[in-house]
Design a protein around this motif. Structure first.
Motif, PDB file in Angstrom:
ATOM      1  N   LYS A  36      -4.962   6.400  18.619  1.00 54.70           N
ATOM      2  CA  LYS A  36      -5.380   5.873  19.869  1.00 54.70           C
ATOM      3  C   LYS A  36      -5.844   7.167  20.766  1.00 54.70           C
ATOM      4  O   LYS A  36      -5.057   8.191  20.952  1.00 54.70           O
ATOM      5  N   ILE A  70      -1.193   4.982  13.498  1.00 59.20           N
ATOM      6  CA  ILE A  70      -1.232   3.697  12.766  1.00 59.20           C
ATOM      7  C   ILE A  70      -1.870   3.746  11.449  1.00 59.20           C
ATOM      8  O   ILE A  70      -2.637   4.536  11.590  1.00 59.20           O
ATOM      9  N   LEU A  71      -1.289   3.156  10.559  1.00 58.47           N
ATOM     10  CA  LEU A  71      -1.956   3.293   9.270  1.00 58.47           C
ATOM     11  C   LEU A  71      -2.984   1.997   9.032  1.00 58.47           C
ATOM     12  O   LEU A  71      -2.559   0.987   9.540  1.00 58.47           O
ATOM     13  N   TYR A  94       0.757  -1.210   0.251  1.00 59.19           N
ATOM     14  CA  TYR A  94      -0.126  -0.122   0.041  1.00 59.19           C
ATOM     15  C   TYR A  94       0.930   1.498   0.086  1.00 59.19           C
ATOM     16  O   TYR A  94       0.227   2.360  -0.337  1.00 59.19           O
ATOM     17  N   PHE A 151       7.388   1.479  17.732  1.00 53.53           N
ATOM     18  CA  PHE A 151       8.326   2.348  18.444  1.00 53.53           C
ATOM     19  C   PHE A 151       7.890   2.413  20.013  1.00 53.53           C
ATOM     20  O   PHE A 151       8.440   3.052  20.737  1.00 53.53           O
ATOM     21  N   VAL A 172      -5.464  -4.580  27.989  1.00 47.36           N
ATOM     22  CA  VAL A 172      -5.179  -3.635  27.342  1.00 47.36           C
ATOM     23  C   VAL A 172      -6.338  -2.802  27.619  1.00 47.36           C
ATOM     24  O   VAL A 172      -7.543  -3.105  27.985  1.00 47.36           O
ATOM     25  N   THR A 190      -8.836   0.212  26.653  1.00 48.10           N
ATOM     26  CA  THR A 190      -9.415   0.571  25.129  1.00 48.10           C
ATOM     27  C   THR A 190     -10.767   1.213  25.409  1.00 48.10           C
ATOM     28  O   THR A 190     -11.431   0.842  26.563  1.00 48.10           O
ATOM     29  N   GLU A 232     -12.996   1.016  22.947  1.00 52.16           N
ATOM     30  CA  GLU A 232     -13.839   0.311  22.012  1.00 52.16           C
ATOM     31  C   GLU A 232     -14.881  -0.508  22.615  1.00 52.16           C
ATOM     32  O   GLU A 232     -14.573  -1.052  23.704  1.00 52.16           O
ATOM     33  N   GLU A 257      -0.441  -7.492   6.446  1.00 54.16           N
ATOM     34  CA  GLU A 257       0.161  -6.250   6.056  1.00 54.16           C
ATOM     35  C   GLU A 257      -1.153  -5.559   5.241  1.00 54.16           C
ATOM     36  O   GLU A 257      -1.199  -4.133   5.425  1.00 54.16           O
ATOM     37  N   LYS A 258      -2.108  -6.217   4.713  1.00 52.18           N
ATOM     38  CA  LYS A 258      -3.236  -5.515   4.169  1.00 52.18           C
ATOM     39  C   LYS A 258      -4.012  -4.812   5.285  1.00 52.18           C
ATOM     40  O   LYS A 258      -4.780  -3.806   4.811  1.00 52.18           O
ATOM     41  N   ASN A 259      -4.013  -4.956   6.238  1.00 52.30           N
ATOM     42  CA  ASN A 259      -4.786  -4.490   7.395  1.00 52.30           C
ATOM     43  C   ASN A 259      -4.174  -3.341   8.137  1.00 52.30           C
ATOM     44  O   ASN A 259      -4.641  -2.297   8.094  1.00 52.30           O
ATOM     45  N   LEU A 260      -3.296  -3.684   8.838  1.00 55.16           N
ATOM     46  CA  LEU A 260      -2.779  -2.635   9.963  1.00 55.16           C
ATOM     47  C   LEU A 260      -1.088  -2.380   9.853  1.00 55.16           C
ATOM     48  O   LEU A 260      -0.238  -3.547   9.265  1.00 55.16           O
ATOM     49  N   SER A 261      -0.852  -1.252   9.748  1.00 55.30           N
ATOM     50  CA  SER A 261       0.784  -1.064   9.741  1.00 55.30           C
ATOM     51  C   SER A 261       1.544  -1.617  10.825  1.00 55.30           C
ATOM     52  O   SER A 261       2.761  -1.378  10.876  1.00 55.30           O
ATOM     53  N   GLY A 320      -2.271  -4.331  18.594  1.00 55.12           N
ATOM     54  CA  GLY A 320      -1.392  -3.696  17.903  1.00 55.12           C
ATOM     55  C   GLY A 320      -1.006  -2.568  18.679  1.00 55.12           C
ATOM     56  O   GLY A 320      -1.790  -1.764  19.222  1.00 55.12           O
ATOM     57  N   SER A 321       0.228  -2.177  18.260  1.00 60.29           N
ATOM     58  CA  SER A 321       0.824  -0.887  18.816  1.00 60.29           C
ATOM     59  C   SER A 321       1.746  -0.681  17.960  1.00 60.29           C
ATOM     60  O   SER A 321       2.291  -1.268  17.132  1.00 60.29           O
ATOM     61  N   LYS A 322       2.345   0.807  17.812  1.00 55.45           N
ATOM     62  CA  LYS A 322       3.565   1.114  17.064  1.00 55.45           C
ATOM     63  C   LYS A 322       4.706   0.356  17.468  1.00 55.45           C
ATOM     64  O   LYS A 322       4.891   0.255  18.677  1.00 55.45           O
ATOM     65  N   LYS A 376       3.738  -3.280  13.141  1.00 57.50           N
ATOM     66  CA  LYS A 376       4.316  -4.640  13.029  1.00 57.50           C
ATOM     67  C   LYS A 376       4.319  -5.096  14.470  1.00 57.50           C
ATOM     68  O   LYS A 376       4.495  -6.646  14.310  1.00 57.50           O
TER      69      LYS A 376
END
Lengths: 228, 129, 285
Positions: free
Chosen positions: B54, B126-127, B42, C278, C259, C261, C263, C223-227, C274-276, C229
């Motif tokens: 977040k 986040i993307l 992408y 970093f 977690v 949240t 949501e 990969e197609k969903n969230l960046s 997920g989390s960045k 890692k």
């Protein structure tokens, strides 16, 4: 005591066992393919066939006996055919009684076989097919060996039921010495003649025979259940 | 989760890390991801992506401190709890949920319809595809 | 190459839906079909094996046509050269381990049976009946039995899902080894994401009878969903309200994490956490 036992005519016992044996063999050879077909094919009139097979369970033996008598006597289509081929009608003869017994005991063979076929996990059959085995191979090497208790139950129940049958045999076979006079009918005859000694002996032997056949079934089934 | 749609305008990759610039209706955002165009299909100019923020990752201030990743909002709703305060803020008809501690809330003396600036670090975006 | 292009009306528990699948599998490939229960994944496998007939379509292995509705070809399972491993093992209870395997073997292979049994550590059990074996041992017998005929395609229908975790990991390795050693083309049906990641190069994600995604497990699941890692699949075990947050307890492959949240989620749901990359800290133990 021994005197009395010696005087007794044992032909009815021989006749009863011969009838039960013949009936059971015929039932097994016809019931097995039929139960297999009912269990595994997508026949349209399955319920009709199943109802027909179960019919002897609910009909009075006299109803069944009456219709069979009509068919098997020299005016009935089967009796007439038999007379032309073998020189005597079916009614009041051993062969006629065998036919009547087969029909009357049909559910006792087919029902255990049906539940046996149904107890076989379908994936066993599918596994056998994917291993390249034909339907016949699968039937004889996978299905039947895994339903031994059901087969045994069917055989013994048919055998025992034929031994104990009375009404249909009387209607179709009458009480002809050495031809159709089986033990159950011999007892009836003896009682009519107020010969209670003979009736007692016949009845006691039949009682013991029936009890032991059933005992064997249950003992064997238990062994199959635990032994495999 | 706050979601904001945008279009990738620019990216720069070093090894498997990239900074990505995304243009949205409330301004341009810059974020850092552990991907490059080989590992993430992408990652192309003009591609549509969604930014995920977040709720607890926002910094708020009365005046604009950063001139990137920052946008002006109006407080539309305030929900006070014991430790946190939940703000619903609006910017260019987009609503965001912002969670700040009571300490921050009291320090800034926030009220309904106040103007605040919201900032989010490039490493916190986040993307989503 | 195997081509599977089939359609069939199916009755699901949420109503009827159409299975419509078109996929190609290269020789020697290890493909997984992933989906929730009722997505039609086992149905596809059964169609390839010839245990279920599609309404229409074509199934072929190279030049050999297994099924073609336009020309009325539908080979029975016996003629398809497939090995099929069932979830419930499907070993014949009336036969010993040895007899189960010999049942599948040609006469010419009889001498090989002992050797293969030794290879998969079943030789000592060869005289035992299936009911006296553990689940893992039973499935190993089933696996060996399924490859005795050197099938063109090995079909595995959630073969490990009834086994406990450690046995499953061991058998996953064995399945991969067998796939490699015998140069098989293998299709595995699974609903276990970690298993899909471990086992296959290519995964087909089936939903309501349609292929939703196809690619490497990474492409399909991450990969197609969230960046992010730093992201994991997990199951929600518990949700607690606390202040403005929902504190969610998630089972990530046996590790429980919490977690915070906002949501709205439900217990039992499958989620991505997920989390960045970093954000997490890394500390030496």
């Amino acid at each position: 005591m021994f005197e009395i036992l010696k005087q007794i005519d044992y032909t009815p016992f021989y006749l009863t066992l011969r009838l039960a044996f013949t009936t059971t063999v015929i039932l097994f050879l016809t019931g097995l393919p039929l139960a297999y077909l009912i269990s595994y094919s997508k026949m349209r009139f399955k319920s009709v066939i199943e109802a027909l097979i179960a019919l002897p369970l609910v009909l009075p033996p006299s109803v069944l006996g009456f219709y069979l008598l009509l068919i098997l006597s020299k005016n009935g289509f089967l009796g007439m055919f038999w007379e032309k081929s073998f020189g005597h009608q079916l009614a009041f003869h051993f062969e006629g009684v065998v036919i009547a017994s087969v029909i009357f005991s049909f559910p006792f063979m087919v029902h255990p076989l049906l539940s046996g076929f149904r107890s076989i996990n379908k994936t066993l059959i599918e596994a056998s097919y994917t291993l390249g085995k034909s339907k016949m191979d699968t039937l004889f090497r996978v299905i039947l060996p895994n339903m031994k208790p059901a087969i045994l139950t069917g055989i013994i129940l048919s055998f025992a039921h034929t031994i104990g049958e009375f009404g249909v045999v009387l209607m179709v076979g009458g009480s002809i010495d050495g031809e159709t006079k089986v033990v159950s009918i011999a007892i009836y005859d003896a009682v009519e003649k107020i010969d209670y000694t003979t009736a007692h002996i016949y009845a006691a032997v039949l009682f013991a025979l029936s009890f032991f056949t059933l005992l064997v079934v249950y003992m064997f089934n238990k062994r199959f259940e635990t032994g495999m | 989760m706050n979601r904001l749609a945008g279009i990738i305008t620019h990216f720069h990759s070093v090894d498997t890390m990239s900074t990505v610039n995304v243009n949205t209706e409330i301004g341009e955002f810059c974020c850092v991801i552990l991907e490059n165009p080989q590992t993430a299909t992408y990652l192309k100019k003009e591609n549509k992506v969604k930014l995920l923020f977040k709720e607890t990752n926002f910094f708020i201030s009365k005046n604009q401190i950063y001139n990137f990743n920052s946008f002006r909002t109006i407080i539309k709703d305030i929900l006070l709890a014991d430790i946190f305060v939940k703000l619903a803020v609006e910017s260019n008809n987009y609503f965001f949920c912002v969670l700040i501690t009571k300490k921050e809330f009291e320090t800034f003396d926030l009220n309904l319809n106040d103007e605040i600036f919201v900032y989010i670090k490039p490493t916190n975006i986040i993307l989503e595809i | 190459m195997i081509e599977v292009n089939v359609r069939k009306e199916l009755v699901g528990y949420k109503g009827n839906f159409t299975l419509d699948v078109n996929l190609k599998i290269e020789k020697g490939e290890f493909l997984t079909i992933f989906g929730k229960s009722g997505s039609g994944k086992t149905t596809v496998l059964r169609m390839i094996a010839g245990l279920l007939e599609p309404d229409e379509g074509i199934i072929r292995f190279g030049d050999k046509i297994y099924f073609d509705s336009s020309s009325g070809i539908n080979l029975p399972p016996q003629k398809r050269s497939v090995g099929f491993v069932f979830q419930n093992y499907a070993l014949f209870p009336n036969m010993t381990v040895y007899e189960n395997i010999v049942y599948a073997a040609d006469k010419s292979q009889l001498s090989k049976v002992d050797e293969i049994l030794k290879l998969v550590e079943l030789y000592d059990l060869k005289a035992r009946y299936p009911s006296s074996l553990s689940g893992g041992q039973q499935q190993r017998v089933a696996l060996v039995r399924s490859i005795m005929r050197n099938p063109d395609i090995l079909l595995l229908d959630e073969p490990l899902s009834a086994l406990d975790f450690t046995i499953r990991l061991k058998l996953q390795d064995e399945v991969k080894e067998i796939h490699r050693r015998y140069g098989l083309t293998t299709i595995l049906v699974s609903h276990d994401k970690p298993e899909v990641f471990k086992m296959s190069e290519k995964v087909v994600y089936l939903e309501e009878g349609k292929i939703r995604k196809i690619g490497t497990p990474r492409e399909v699941f991450i990969e197609k969903n969230l960046s992010g890692k730093f992201s994991f699949f997990g199951t929600i075990l518990d949700i607690r309200k606390s202040d403005v947050f929902n504190i969610v307890t998630v089972d990530i492959n046996g590790n429980l994490v919490e977690v915070a949240t906002v949501e709205d989620l439900n217990i039992g749901e499958e989620v991505i956490i997920g989390s960045k990359a970093f954000t997490p800290i890394v500390k030496r133990l």
